[in-house]
Design a protein around this motif. Structure first.
Motif, PDB file in Angstrom:
ATOM      1  N   UNK A 150       0.826  -1.200   0.000  1.00  0.00           N
ATOM      2  CA  UNK A 150       0.000   0.000   0.000  1.00  0.00           C
ATOM      3  C   UNK A 150       0.867   1.260   0.000  1.00  0.00           C
ATOM      4  N   UNK A 151       1.881   1.303   0.881  1.00  0.00           N
ATOM      5  CA  UNK A 151       2.725   2.492   0.959  1.00  0.00           C
ATOM      6  C   UNK A 151       3.655   2.602  -0.243  1.00  0.00           C
ATOM      7  N   UNK A 366      -0.282 -13.308  -6.738  1.00  0.00           N
ATOM      8  CA  UNK A 366      -0.647 -12.528  -5.560  1.00  0.00           C
ATOM      9  C   UNK A 366      -1.761 -13.230  -4.780  1.00  0.00           C
ATOM     10  N   UNK A 367      -1.827 -12.982  -3.484  1.00  0.00           N
ATOM     11  CA  UNK A 367      -2.868 -13.601  -2.652  1.00  0.00           C
ATOM     12  C   UNK A 367      -4.259 -13.227  -3.170  1.00  0.00           C
ATOM     13  N   UNK A 368      -5.123 -14.230  -3.229  1.00  0.00           N
ATOM     14  CA  UNK A 368      -6.508 -13.990  -3.644  1.00  0.00           C
ATOM     15  C   UNK A 368      -7.395 -14.877  -2.772  1.00  0.00           C
ATOM     16  N   UNK A 369      -7.765 -14.354  -1.606  1.00  0.00           N
ATOM     17  CA  UNK A 369      -8.564 -15.131  -0.661  1.00  0.00           C
ATOM     18  C   UNK A 369      -9.935 -15.453  -1.236  1.00  0.00           C
ATOM     19  N   UNK A 385     -18.596 -32.038   7.459  1.00  0.00           N
ATOM     20  CA  UNK A 385     -19.699 -32.616   8.231  1.00  0.00           C
ATOM     21  C   UNK A 385     -19.863 -31.850   9.544  1.00  0.00           C
ATOM     22  N   UNK A 386     -20.835 -32.298  10.346  1.00  0.00           N
ATOM     23  CA  UNK A 386     -21.094 -31.640  11.630  1.00  0.00           C
ATOM     24  C   UNK A 386     -19.946 -31.845  12.618  1.00  0.00           C
ATOM     25  N   UNK A 387     -19.038 -32.784  12.356  1.00  0.00           N
ATOM     26  CA  UNK A 387     -17.892 -33.013  13.238  1.00  0.00           C
ATOM     27  C   UNK A 387     -16.650 -32.225  12.791  1.00  0.00           C
ATOM     28  N   UNK A 388     -16.732 -31.532  11.669  1.00  0.00           N
ATOM     29  CA  UNK A 388     -15.559 -30.895  11.072  1.00  0.00           C
ATOM     30  C   UNK A 388     -15.363 -29.477  11.596  1.00  0.00           C
ATOM     31  N   UNK A 389     -14.146 -29.207  12.019  1.00  0.00           N
ATOM     32  CA  UNK A 389     -13.733 -27.840  12.299  1.00  0.00           C
ATOM     33  C   UNK A 389     -12.878 -27.366  11.137  1.00  0.00           C
ATOM     34  N   UNK A 390     -13.283 -26.274  10.516  1.00  0.00           N
ATOM     35  CA  UNK A 390     -12.517 -25.688   9.414  1.00  0.00           C
ATOM     36  C   UNK A 390     -11.653 -24.574   9.992  1.00  0.00           C
ATOM     37  N   UNK A 391     -10.362 -24.685   9.804  1.00  0.00           N
ATOM     38  CA  UNK A 391      -9.424 -23.719  10.352  1.00  0.00           C
ATOM     39  C   UNK A 391      -8.725 -23.006   9.191  1.00  0.00           C
ATOM     40  N   UNK A 392      -8.861 -21.691   9.125  1.00  0.00           N
ATOM     41  CA  UNK A 392      -8.249 -20.901   8.072  1.00  0.00           C
ATOM     42  C   UNK A 392      -7.156 -20.040   8.693  1.00  0.00           C
ATOM     43  N   UNK A 393      -5.969 -20.075   8.102  1.00  0.00           N
ATOM     44  CA  UNK A 393      -4.820 -19.345   8.629  1.00  0.00           C
ATOM     45  C   UNK A 393      -4.347 -18.356   7.571  1.00  0.00           C
ATOM     46  N   UNK A 394      -4.424 -17.069   7.885  1.00  0.00           N
ATOM     47  CA  UNK A 394      -3.978 -16.069   6.930  1.00  0.00           C
ATOM     48  C   UNK A 394      -4.350 -14.667   7.380  1.00  0.00           C
ATOM     49  N   UNK A 395      -3.780 -13.672   6.691  1.00  0.00           N
ATOM     50  CA  UNK A 395      -3.994 -12.282   7.092  1.00  0.00           C
ATOM     51  C   UNK A 395      -5.211 -11.647   6.440  1.00  0.00           C
ATOM     52  N   UNK A 396      -5.868 -12.355   5.515  1.00  0.00           N
ATOM     53  CA  UNK A 396      -7.079 -11.826   4.892  1.00  0.00           C
ATOM     54  C   UNK A 396      -6.833 -10.679   3.942  1.00  0.00           C
ATOM     55  N   UNK A 397      -5.588 -10.459   3.521  1.00  0.00           N
ATOM     56  CA  UNK A 397      -5.295  -9.378   2.567  1.00  0.00           C
ATOM     57  C   UNK A 397      -5.495  -9.905   1.152  1.00  0.00           C
ATOM     58  N   UNK A 398      -6.506  -9.356   0.490  1.00  0.00           N
ATOM     59  CA  UNK A 398      -7.064  -9.949  -0.720  1.00  0.00           C
ATOM     60  C   UNK A 398      -6.660  -9.222  -1.999  1.00  0.00           C
ATOM     61  N   UNK A 399      -5.751  -8.245  -1.908  1.00  0.00           N
ATOM     62  CA  UNK A 399      -5.302  -7.492  -3.076  1.00  0.00           C
ATOM     63  C   UNK A 399      -6.455  -6.891  -3.874  1.00  0.00           C
ATOM     64  N   UNK A 429      -6.903  -4.633  10.726  1.00  0.00           N
ATOM     65  CA  UNK A 429      -7.981  -5.241   9.953  1.00  0.00           C
ATOM     66  C   UNK A 429      -8.808  -4.150   9.274  1.00  0.00           C
ATOM     67  N   UNK A 430      -9.126  -4.377   8.032  1.00  0.00           N
ATOM     68  CA  UNK A 430      -9.941  -3.416   7.296  1.00  0.00           C
ATOM     69  C   UNK A 430      -9.148  -2.281   6.683  1.00  0.00           C
ATOM     70  N   UNK A 431      -7.837  -2.210   6.919  1.00  0.00           N
ATOM     71  CA  UNK A 431      -7.000  -1.157   6.347  1.00  0.00           C
ATOM     72  C   UNK A 431      -6.431  -1.650   5.018  1.00  0.00           C
ATOM     73  N   UNK A 432      -6.484  -0.797   4.013  1.00  0.00           N
ATOM     74  CA  UNK A 432      -5.957  -1.193   2.704  1.00  0.00           C
ATOM     75  C   UNK A 432      -6.775  -2.315   2.103  1.00  0.00           C
ATOM     76  N   UNK A 433      -6.096  -3.398   1.715  1.00  0.00           N
ATOM     77  CA  UNK A 433      -6.777  -4.512   1.041  1.00  0.00           C
ATOM     78  C   UNK A 433      -7.222  -5.613   2.016  1.00  0.00           C
TER      79      UNK A 433
END
Length: 465
Positions: A150-151, A366-369, A385-399, A429-433
């Motif tokens: 961004x900068x 480039x990252x594309x979430x 399924x109802x037994x599944x935990x979905x774990x997402x690891x990332x900064x959420x910067x979507x360009x 969070x919410x700054x830039x992309x």
């Protein structure tokens, strides 16, 4: 230089050094007396006027070395003028080369300062232009290397990159109008494009240099150090710490499962068992409780900006995989690739290296979430399924791509829960992309993990029981 000193004082404040307004004024008056020609004297004056405590000396030294290290070195890849490059490489010769050089010299005075510096390969002029551009930015908001892109764009705009592009394109058109054949125009265009890429890379390096000057005071405790600042030796040390923590958590979970093996009271069996002694004393019989071991799906961003965090979390999940009936691991940058088999077939270090080395997804994009989430939901929603935990690891910067938050909503609807682990402070969070504020709304829980200490604090939340 006064503006540079005022900004340097702000850098010191961001690093925890107490600098008052009156001390900045003292620094301005003192440097006006001694000048900046003698670097050692200039440094001593700033230290004498801005630093009061011995414990701040090391912080001052690091910040000074980064901030006044000389931006010209950032542009060391630009070492020749465009005319010199054309002459040395021999693509244009004789009268044709002379005509191109003559036209470039003729058009140069009408170009922007940045375009002139690019044509001349003038590193000192480039450094001056970008230093002035940096003073137009509020780099006090530069709190994380994740904001580099961004900068960088803002610095390029402040340096006049768009006008420089326009001027250099006009030069190519003028050469074509003066009779330079298509192949010659293509050669000049290729060299101009290469020079522009070097400028963009140098601008990114300069922003990174400025960012490093604003890094908070270092800590000797590697478990407290932000993941994106780790050296390779510290990464190895961190991996050992994560492995130890995961093993301890595993032992606690096994003990917890053993202590909760008893199910509800089985009334019929209790009565039958107690009939021989008329139920005095009463010995209860409980139903056998079948342990339900949860399933886990990990979706991990392995782009450069979060690579250390990705390695730590992949190690953590690999160590804990024996706790789950099924663990499926996916990595992504823009595309999504499954790496489950790597963890089954390879040693843990080799598996993590394979998962983060681009063997399943392209590391050059480039990252594309939004795209990754949509593709994952389309291809794998049926296995959740109802037994599944979905774990997402990332900064959420979507360009600035489409967020596709609907994909998270679909995952949350089918899964036991959706947990997002972000290696970036919540204040960014919410700054830039960043799309984290949007994604957080569609997660069961979103947590910040910037160090192993953070991971240890919320480890029991990360592992579903």
């Amino acid at each position: 230089m006064d503006a540079r000193i005022v900004e340097f004082a702000e850098v010191l404040r961001q690093n925890g050094v107490r600098v008052s307004t009156s001390e900045v004024q003292d620094a301005l008056r003192a440097t006006a007396e001694v000048g900046v020609q003698d670097r050692s004297l200039f440094r001593s004056v700033l230290r004498a006027t801005l630093v009061k405590r011995e414990l701040d000396v090391e912080t001052f030294r690091r910040a000074f070395d980064f901030y006044f290290s000389g931006a010209a070195r950032t542009f060391e890849a630009i070492d020749k003028s465009l005319a010199k490059q054309l002459e040395e490489e021999g693509y244009l010769e004789g009268d044709l080369l002379k005509m191109v050089i003559y036209q470039m010299n003729l058009l140069a005075p009408e170009m922007s300062p940045l375009a002139q510096a690019i044509l001349a390969g003038d590193r000192a002029r480039l450094a001056q232009i970008f230093r002035q551009a940096s003073l137009q930015l509020d780099l006090g908001q530069l709190e994380s290397p994740l904001q580099t892109g961004f900068f960088t764009r803002r610095m390029l705009a402040g340096a006049g990159m768009e006008r420089a592009r326009s001027d250099l394109k006009s030069m190519e058109d003028e050469l074509k109008a003066r009779g330079l054949h298509a192949e010659g125009v293509e050669i000049v265009s290729r060299h101009v494009a290469a020079a522009m890429r070097k400028i963009e890379d140098a601008a990114r390096a300069e922003v990174k240099r400025q960012s490093e000057a604003r890094i908070r005071r270092r800590t000797d405790d590697v478990t407290e150090k932000p993941l994106h600042l780790l050296t390779q030796a510290e990464v190895d040390q961190m991996e050992a710490a994560v492995r130890t923590m995961a093993e301890k958590l595993k032992s606690r979970m096994i003990r917890k499962q053993r202590s909760h093996r008893r199910g509800s009271l089985h009334a019929q069996r209790t009565l039958r068992r107690n009939m021989p002694w008329d139920g005095i004393p009463m010995v209860p019989v409980f139903r056998t409780r079948r342990p339900e071991r949860p399933e886990l799906v990990v979706l991990c961003d392995v782009s450069d900006s979060v690579r250390n965090a990705s390695r730590m979390m992949l190690l953590f999940m690999h160590t804990l995989q024996s706790l789950f009936v099924r663990v499926r691991s996916f990595v992504f940058v823009s595309d999504v690739g499954e790496v489950t088999q790597f963890f089954k077939d390879l040693d843990v270090s080799e598996a993590i290296d394979a998962a983060t080395a681009g063997r399943t997804v392209s590391m050059s994009s480039n990252s594309n979430y939004g795209r990754a989430l949509a593709d994952f939901t389309r291809d794998h929603l049926g296995s959740i399924t109802r037994r599944t935990t979905v774990m997402i690891i990332g900064d959420g910067r979507n360009n600035y791509n489409a967020s596709n938050a609907w994909a998270l909503k679909d995952l949350k609807r089918k899964a036991k829960r959706v947990l997002w682990i972000c290696p970036e402070d919540r204040g960014n969070w919410g700054i830039g992309d960043s799309e984290m504020l949007t994604y957080e709304k569609h997660c069961t829980q979103a947590v910040v993990v910037t160090s192993v200490t953070d991971l240890a604090r919320i480890a029991e939340q990360l592992v579903p029981v």
